[in-house]
Design a protein around this motif. Structure first.
Motif, PDB file in Angstrom:
ATOM      1  N   ASP A  34       0.855  -1.193   0.000  1.00  0.00           N
ATOM      2  CA  ASP A  34       0.000   0.000   0.000  1.00  0.00           C
ATOM      3  C   ASP A  34       0.885   1.235   0.000  1.00  0.00           C
ATOM      4  OD1 ASP A  34      -2.464  -1.443   0.315  1.00  0.00           O
ATOM      5  OD2 ASP A  34      -1.946  -1.752   2.415  1.00  0.00           O
ATOM      6  N   ALA A  53     -10.062  -4.464  -9.809  1.00  0.00           N
ATOM      7  CA  ALA A  53      -9.556  -3.117 -10.077  1.00  0.00           C
ATOM      8  C   ALA A  53      -9.671  -2.837 -11.576  1.00  0.00           C
ATOM      9  CB  ALA A  53      -8.114  -2.999  -9.605  1.00  0.00           C
ATOM     10  N   ASP A  54      -9.352  -1.619 -11.933  1.00  0.00           N
ATOM     11  CA  ASP A  54      -9.377  -1.218 -13.346  1.00  0.00           C
ATOM     12  C   ASP A  54      -7.960  -1.128 -13.868  1.00  0.00           C
ATOM     13  OD1 ASP A  54     -12.141  -0.989 -13.484  1.00  0.00           O
ATOM     14  OD2 ASP A  54     -12.067   0.957 -12.461  1.00  0.00           O
ATOM     15  N   PRO A  80      -9.847   1.290  -2.068  1.00  0.00           N
ATOM     16  CA  PRO A  80      -9.703   1.305  -3.529  1.00  0.00           C
ATOM     17  C   PRO A  80      -9.541  -0.117  -4.065  1.00  0.00           C
ATOM     18  CG  PRO A  80      -8.154   2.826  -2.484  1.00  0.00           C
ATOM     19  CD  PRO A  80      -8.752   1.997  -1.404  1.00  0.00           C
ATOM     20  N   GLY A  81     -10.259  -0.419  -5.120  1.00  0.00           N
ATOM     21  CA  GLY A  81     -10.112  -1.716  -5.761  1.00  0.00           C
ATOM     22  C   GLY A  81     -10.895  -2.832  -5.088  1.00  0.00           C
TER      23      GLY A  81
END
Lengths: 222, 307, 147
Positions: B110, B166-167, B237-238
């Motif tokens: 992270d 995730a993207d 996030p994700g």
């Protein structure tokens, strides 16, 4: 360009407080373009410093001069007639300019008026963003023209981490995911296969890991 | 077999493998690690020991792994590229192996911004894929990054993470392919709540034949409360937590929510078992290690195979 | 400071505030004589350095008067001026003069009454704030010294 931002006035006041006469030197290159240390900012800072010091009863004489370029010795020589009689120099150039002035005028205290930030591009008026970290071994040819070292928050060289969401980086909605940008562009160029090639661990010596870097062009050296 | 790793043996035996995790304490009290480990004894095949997770200083993953090892447990050393350069990482890898640790997970970590040391430098000398390559070269070629021979190469069973949620989504499988090409032997995925999306990802994984090249462990997390569900849905996030799961948690009274969270987790495992290419489960019960046994049991994954 | 008469510099856009000042005059609207008007082709032409120099030369207050939103002759010079004024206000705070001595105002050419009103209000405001902290000093400092 190299971007910079003026230091807080308070810090600059403390630099110059002991002096009666200083020379404030701007630079007509990068710091002019990013509105941090050009002729106009030299004028603004000189006025600001004078007025701030006047309130505590100090008067200071500030000579203003902006050099064509502050990172080249030829231009710095220009300061010679002005430097006579001043107690200190404050430079509004990037760190390179500050150091060149210090190198040329050995007995003169030299202070930086700006914080040098990064190598960046102007995204739109008033906004500058980091684009390059000068790693010395450019990867842009295999990353779709977008640098993962400068623009991925984790400097990942082989693809997006698990925190990439709707094109944004996990650290902030204001930061584009560099790998989303890279991928979009590779697709546009029909170069998706490029992504599958593993970029091996980088040799950071070219990025400064080997000590201060130098370029020597024998054909140009005097 | 590439290594002596117990996890590798479980995979090779054809059984579904089970791992869980233990976050080291924020202090030097060894009993904390031992107590957490106790809950997992006989319950899982290996215990992930996180490496300064969420970018907060904790007891080192290596030290906590050794504490578990001393208790007869099987640690899985996590290593992030955020905090150390390649010298330090290689030193820890051979050190870990010398202390009997033969399984590790390679991560980027992270970002420091999420932890309590946002002022610290993010090292990222190498990225997670380059770390996998490095460990593989240490193991298979017996070489350090600098090219020198290693006396007694560390025979590490190499893991990596994958986030199917995730993207950009289309890159997710390609990134997995890259990790496998780099040398990952097994994968642990991000927590799966959206099984439909995970199935789509696995379809692509199979289309690329990746499930045949590496063992894929599906990650699951029991929700402790509706609040935890909402937090993961909105703040991490994700993470992909479907609204209906949050609603389902919210529909039961607060004191019944932990039970509901475990029920959802067990159901998720049951659904994931049916997906071709899933080779095991990674149960991330954050500060809830005592419930792992119940989950593993109810999911029909006990007893663990003796390999 | 009973009889303090502030010096206020008003940078007035030719297309609005400057004409409005004219209008105020022809309508016999009175406004304080403290206002020193500087005509500019557009409020967007006023740079930070102009404002700062005004203070350095002894102004107690400054305002920039531009066109109403959407009425700028040069599209958005007035909005640029607003943002620049905000920027200089912060700089004035840093210097110790105080950002409240600087203002951005907007009006149309026909608003003679508004010009007069703003001129009076600004004068009152600055009168209350007192002389600029650098004013007596600047005046003093700019006195030629015997050599």
């Amino acid at each position: 360009m190299i971007t910079a931002e003026r230091k807080p006035l308070e810090e600059l006041i403390e630099f110059v407080r002991p002096f009666k006469r200083i020379l404030l030197v701007g630079c007509n290159e990068c710091v002019t373009v990013c509105s941090a240390g050009g002729r106009k900012e030299v004028g603004l800072l000189a006025s600001g410093l004078k007025m701030a010091l006047l309130q505590s009863g100090n008067t200071i004489e500030i000579r203003e001069h902006t050099l064509e370029r502050q990172c080249d010795p030829e231009y710095i020589d220009e300061l010679l007639p002005m430097i006579d009689g001043v107690d200190a120099v404050m430079s509004m150039a990037c760190g390179c300019g500050v150091q060149e002035v210090a190198r040329r005028y050995k007995n003169m205290p030299v202070f930086p008026a700006v914080n040098t930030k990064f190598m960046g591009a102007s995204e739109r008026p008033g906004v500058w963003a980091e684009r390059c970290q000068g790693c010395g071994n450019c990867l842009l040819g295999v990353t779709g023209g977008i640098c993962p070292i400068a623009r991925c928050s984790k400097r990942l060289m082989n693809g997006p981490c698990g925190g990439s969401v709707t094109g944004k980086c996990e650290i902030s909605q204001d930061v584009d995911c560099a790998w989303q940008l890279i991928w979009d562009r590779l697709k546009e160029l029909g170069l998706e296969d490029q992504y599958l090639k593993i970029i091996p661990a980088k040799d950071w010596r070219t990025a400064g890991g080997g000590g201060p870097r130098k370029i020597i062009r024998e054909d140009l050296t005097a | 077999m590439k290594t002596e790793s117990k996890l590798e043996k479980v995979f090779a035996s054809g059984n579904l493998a089970v791992t869980s995790e233990c976050g080291p304490p924020r202090g030097s009290l060894p009993n904390h690690v031992r107590e957490k480990g106790k809950y997992l004894e006989g319950v899982v095949d290996a215990i992930n020991v996180t490496d300064n997770q969420t970018a907060m200083v904790r007891m080192s993953s290596l030290a906590a792994s050794v504490l578990l090892k001393q208790e007869g447990l099987n640690p899985l050393l996590q290593m992030v590229t955020r905090d150390r350069n390649r010298l330090a990482m290689q030193a820890d890898i051979i050190g870990a192996y010398a202390l009997g640790i033969d399984t590790m997970l390679c991560l980027s970590g992270d970002h420091t911004q999420f932890g309590d040391h946002p002022m610290a430098a993010n090292v990222h000398d190498i990225d997670s894929i380059q770390l996998i390559q490095m460990v593989k070269a240490m193991r298979d070629e017996g070489k350090f990054q600098g090219g020198a021979d290693i006396k007694g190469p560390p025979k590490m069973f190499i893991g990596a993470a994958a986030n199917p949620f995730a993207d950009p989504f289309e890159l997710r499988v390609l990134r997995l392919a890259k990790k496998i090409a780099a040398g990952a032997d097994f994968i642990q995925t991000q927590c799966i709540f959206n099984v439909d999306k995970f199935e789509k990802w696995m379809e692509q994984v199979r289309a690329h034949g990746l499930h045949k090249k590496c063992y894929i462990m599906a990650g699951v997390t029991p929700m402790k409360s509706v609040g935890a569900g909402r937090y993961m849905k909105n703040k991490v996030p994700g993470m992909d937590v479907p609204q209906e799961l949050v609603d389902r948690m919210g529909a039961v009274p607060k004191e019944k929510q932990p039970e509901e969270g475990i029920a959802i987790c067990v159901e998720t495992i049951e659904r994931l078992k049916k997906i071709e290419g899933v080779a095991g489960f990674h149960i991330m019960a954050i500060d809830w290690e005592e419930k792992v046994k119940e989950i593993v049991d109810r999911a029909g994954l006990l007893p663990r195979p003796q390999v | 400071m009973e009889n303090f008469e502030p010096v206020i510099v008003a940078f007035c856009c030719h297309y609005c505030a400057y004409t409005a000042a004219d209008m105020a005059g022809s309508q016999r609207l009175t406004y304080p004589a403290n206002i020193k008007i500087i005509r500019v082709p557009c409020s967007g032409k006023v740079d930070a350095i102009h404002i700062i120099k005004a203070f350095e030369k002894g102004a107690d207050g400054v305002y920039v008067a531009g066109c109403l939103d959407g009425d700028c002759h040069f599209k958005n010079g007035n909005n640029r001026a607003s943002r620049r004024v905000e920027y200089v206000q912060k700089y004035l705070d840093e210097i110790g003069i105080g950002g409240e001595r600087l203002e951005m105002v907007k009006m149309s050419a026909g608003m003679g009454y508004l010009f007069a009103k703003i001129a009076s209000e600004m004068t009152e405001k600055i009168r209350k704030l007192g002389p600029s902290p650098v004013r007596p000093l600047t005046v003093q400092a700019s006195q030629p010294t015997a050599s």
